[in-house]
Design an enzyme around this catalytic site. Structure first.
Site, mmCIF file in Angstrom:
data_model
loop_
_atom_site.group_PDB
_atom_site.id
_atom_site.type_symbol
_atom_site.label_atom_id
_atom_site.label_comp_id
_atom_site.label_asym_id
_atom_site.label_seq_id
_atom_site.Cartn_x
_atom_site.Cartn_y
_atom_site.Cartn_z
ATOM 1 N N ASP A 1 1.106 -1.417 -0.130
ATOM 2 C CA ASP A 1 0.037 -0.120 -0.051
ATOM 3 C C ASP A 1 0.777 1.140 -0.271
ATOM 4 O O ASP A 1 1.837 1.230 0.193
ATOM 5 C CB ASP A 1 -0.803 -0.006 1.128
ATOM 6 C CG ASP A 1 -2.070 0.764 1.031
ATOM 7 O OD1 ASP A 1 -2.012 1.602 -0.240
ATOM 8 O OD2 ASP A 1 -3.218 0.672 1.650
HETATM 9 C C1 BGC Z 1 -5.194 3.238 0.389
HETATM 10 C C2 BGC Z 1 -5.519 2.021 -0.988
HETATM 11 C C3 BGC Z 1 -5.407 2.983 -2.385
HETATM 12 C C4 BGC Z 1 -3.921 3.482 -2.435
HETATM 13 C C5 BGC Z 1 -3.654 4.021 -3.496
HETATM 14 C C6 BGC Z 1 -3.906 3.806 0.339
HETATM 15 O O1 BGC Z 1 -3.813 5.038 1.021
HETATM 16 O O2 BGC Z 1 -5.149 2.470 1.228
HETATM 17 O O3 BGC Z 1 -6.704 1.489 -0.594
HETATM 18 O O4 BGC Z 1 -5.659 1.949 -2.986
HETATM 19 O O5 BGC Z 1 -3.954 4.152 -1.307
HETATM 20 O O6 BGC Z 1 -4.383 5.246 -3.759
#
Ligand code: BGC
Length: 740
Positions: A266
């Site tokens: 993530d």
């Molecule tokens: C979130 C994810 C997301 C990613 C990309 C993160 O902060 O937890 O769910 O896909 O950002 O934007």
């Protein structure tokens, strides 16, 4: 490209080029004039220009023209011309914002879920997406956690499994090259929803049995449906951050579940392992992540800056890098990007398909199935359009009804409830007043400030609030019925939106109280991203329609349901608590040795509130009235290779036709480990004509009786069970049976 050609390509790549494939950056970097590493947006990431033109994938750039521009700019300077992958947070749609995932789940309809996935995938694919960062199947039991709004299955592992699988299969189809197909990313692995105290990113510590029984099944189902990608979660899982958790990624995902696709961290999560205090420094973080098996580092400089040294120090690490790059090249190949780097992005098709009239019409019908009617005293709903309506509340004339993840959809273009209602009722029968803001200035500013946004100023707040309230009371007095559109601000749910108070904002509660004094019937239309604490206001309301954040076609759908053109049919996928002190509360809990339904003092209960939820899992009303009766089992004793046919009758005792969601639960009465009080095993969504009686069948199979037993084997144990059927998890018919 053939497999051999991909391997040849890998052999031609320098170590730097290989590592680049394992780095993902926000693609806007390529669209700014200032790509200077000293001053431009790259500064924080600490990537050189050379490194930038070697990255393998791009985050959240959408629109065929923009995608082409970024791809062209990148390829013009890239030595081997390996196209970029475009990955996007298409959570509840692209330009058409669909209801937030928790709302979609409340439809209890695979058809609805699939249709939403189909339109989302087609719209985003035409706009250049190769990969969608969904479904989010984190089991969610704690309403304090802001991300419950993204959870497709809510608190139930079975729903998470069937919905997750449906989304992955719809997104990906059989051929990723085909128009309308995108690769799917199941997230966030693992147990992200179990963050302690519902505080986002917080610690998760749970037994392996609990993890396997409840949290793992939905991820597993999405992986078995061949999801191309998995995203790790921010939390630690039993002491080790998920992103560098070897047991999780290597032993469980790769070996046990046989996952062959790409693991992406993530946002910035590899770097965060330093703050967790498990990686000593950036190089150590890179080592931990590559050893665990993370293929792509999303938005941090760790892989870009440290993998090279690690490869030079160890052949084993270099081998791991080769494996990761091969996975990434394979996905690019499956998507056909080597032949056509722009994928299915298409400026002409964007004009005709995106936000098309047909899809918007279809969307309205889908949205209607996601609403949950929570209260309907004396059948106040459907509304009598000849009565005089006072439409009041901060959501009455508000377009911000798409939820916090719909960042690609143009909120301002949405229809408001007021506009939609004006089209359906006579002018003289409709009065409008805002009544209050969603939040007080102080509260919204706290949120805006945290989001780095401009705060608001209003020195006259008190006076204006007073006037709004007075106006609302004035029109309420003139009307026969009050329609109150209330709820959370859309910035109060979603990522990093945990709340310790999950009631309606105080100013909105005051509005309810003041209007209640007038003695007119009040119907609340509720906008929110999580189960809310409604116990203090519920008595003052005659009707409550839960609409979540319903998206682009939300207002039209709401009006059609309120007027009775559509019969509401959704059911809750998360229990609503009596108050926040009960959280986490979920229907499939274990019994204590002193459950609350015994007499006496020393019981597992609260002194001040009931133990049960306020609205249970599976609950939702309809304009129809359904009666369940005559539950019968074709046998009450079975051997392991036998099945039981469960049958019963449901009668629609009303003049409204509509859907009923019939649910089957099972309880194992004794086990080698304690078993939950009830678990959802199957459901059907069935359409009933007026006064229709239907015979309904379910089947009990051995698989439904299996659980992770004392020795951590997934097996059924002989003994007595109960089966329950009903329209929610608490009002049920029951029978016993035995597994011999
Ligand atoms: C979130 C994810 C997301 C990613 C990309 C993160 O902060 O937890 O769910 O896909 O950002 O934007």
């Amino acid at each position: 490209m053939k497999e051999k050609e991909i391997k040849n390509l890998l052999n031609k790549m320098t170590l730097e080029e290989k590592i680049g494939q394992m780095v993902q950056v926000a693609g806007d970097i390529f669209l700014t004039d200032d790509i200077n590493v000293e001053t431009g947006p790259l500064k924080n990431l600490e990537l050189s220009n050379e490194q930038l033109y070697q990255v393998g994938s791009i985050l959240n750039v959408m629109g065929a023209e923009r995608v082409k521009k970024v791809q062209d700019e990148y390829l013009s300077k890239s030595r081997l011309k390996i196209p970029l992958l475009f990955m996007d947070d298409v959570i509840n749609g692209y330009k058409i914002a669909f209801p937030i995932p928790i709302a979609q789940g409340c439809s209890w309809s695979i058809d609805v879920i699939k249709k939403i996935a189909e339109i989302s995938a087609m719209e985003s694919n035409i706009a250049g997406a190769n990969v969608n960062f969904s479904p989010m199947v984190d089991l969610s039991r704690d309403a304090r956690w802001g991300r419950v709004m993204e959870s497709i299955g809510g608190e139930d592992p079975y729903l998470g499994q069937v919905y997750g699988k449906a989304i992955v299969e719809t997104y990906q189809g059989k051929d990723l090259k085909k128009l309308g197909n995108v690769a799917s990313t199941v997230k966030h692995i693992a147990a992200y929803g179990a963050a302690e105290a519902g505080r986002d990113y917080n610690t998760v510590d749970m037994s392996e049995r609990e993890f396997r029984q409840y949290y793992l099944p939905a991820y597993k189902a999405a992986i078995e449906a061949n999801a191309e990608m998995v995203m790790t979660s921010f939390n630690i899982l039993n002491g080790i951050p998920a992103t560098i958790n070897r047991w999780l990624i290597q032993d469980l995902l790769r070996k046990e579940l046989g996952f062959k696709g790409i693991v992406i961290s993530d946002y910035g999560a590899i770097e965060e392992t330093i703050i967790h205090g498990i990686s000593e420094d950036e190089k150590h973080a890179a080592l931990n992540a590559i050893n665990a098996g993370v293929d792509i580092d999303m938005m941090s400089r760790i892989y870009a800056n440290y993998l090279k040294d690690l490869c030079l120090e160890s052949k084993e690490i270099e081998e791991k890098v080769n494996e990761s790059v091969l996975r990434i090249l394979n996905l690019k190949n499956k998507l056909g990007l080597f032949e056509n780097p722009y994928g299915n992005s298409n400026i002409e098709k964007e004009k005709t398909y995106i936000m098309s009239k047909e899809n918007l019409e279809e969307t309205k019908k889908l949205v209607e199935e996601t609403f949950v009617l929570l209260k309907n005293k004396d059948n106040i709903l459907p509304l009598n359009a000849n009565k005089k309506i006072a439409l009041i509340g901060p959501y009455a004339d508000n377009t911000a009804i798409t939820g916090s993840w719909s960042m690609f959809s143009d909120r301002k273009k949405n229809t408001t409830i007021l506009e939609a209602l004006k089209r359906k009722v006579k002018d003289e029968n409709l009065l409008y007043s805002k009544g209050t803001e969603i939040l007080r200035i102080e509260e919204i500013n706290r949120i805006l400030k945290a989001d780095g946004l401009q705060t608001l100023e209003n020195k006259n707040e008190k006076e204006e609030e007073k006037q709004m309230l007075q106006q609302a009371k004035n029109i309420a007095k003139e009307s026969d019925i009050i329609l109150l559109a209330l709820g959370e601000h859309y910035r109060q749910s979603g990522e990093a939106c945990s709340r310790s108070n999950i009631g309606l904002p105080k100013n909105q509660i005051k509005l309810i109280e003041e209007l209640h004094k007038l003695g007119k019937p009040i119907i609340m239309i509720l906008f929110n991203g999580r189960p809310l604490e409604l116990s203090s206001v519920e008595r003052k309301l005659d009707g409550i329609l839960e609409v979540w954040f319903p998206g682009t076609m939300g207002a039209e759908a709401i009006i059609d349901v309120l007027l009775g053109n559509t019969n509401p049919s959704g059911k809750l996928t998360m229990s609503f608590p009596q108050n926040v002190g009960q959280c986490p509360i979920y229907y499939n809990h274990y019994n204590t040795g002193r459950p609350h339904n015994y007499e006496g003092r020393y019981l597992s209960r609260y002194q001040d509130i009931p133990t049960k939820s306020f609205y249970p899992f599976g609950y939702g009303l309809s304009y129809s009235k359904f009666e369940y009766r005559n539950l019968k089992l074709d046998k009450t004793k079975i051997k392991e290779d036998e099945k039981i046919k469960v049958s019963f009758e449901v009668e629609n005792k009303s003049d409204y036709e509509g859907y009923e969601i019939v649910q089957m639960y099972i309880k194992d009465l004794f086990g080698s480990v304690v078993r939950p009080v009830k678990e959802l095993k199957d459901f059907k969504k069935i359409y009933f004509k007026k006064h229709e009686i239907k015979k309904i069948d379910f089947e009990i199979t051995l698989d439904m009786l299996k659980f992770w037993n004392e020795k951590l084997n997934f097996q059924a144990e002989k003994g007595e069970f109960k089966v329950y059927v009903g329209g929610n998890s608490t009002e049920v018919l029951e029978e016993k049976f035995v597994l011999e």
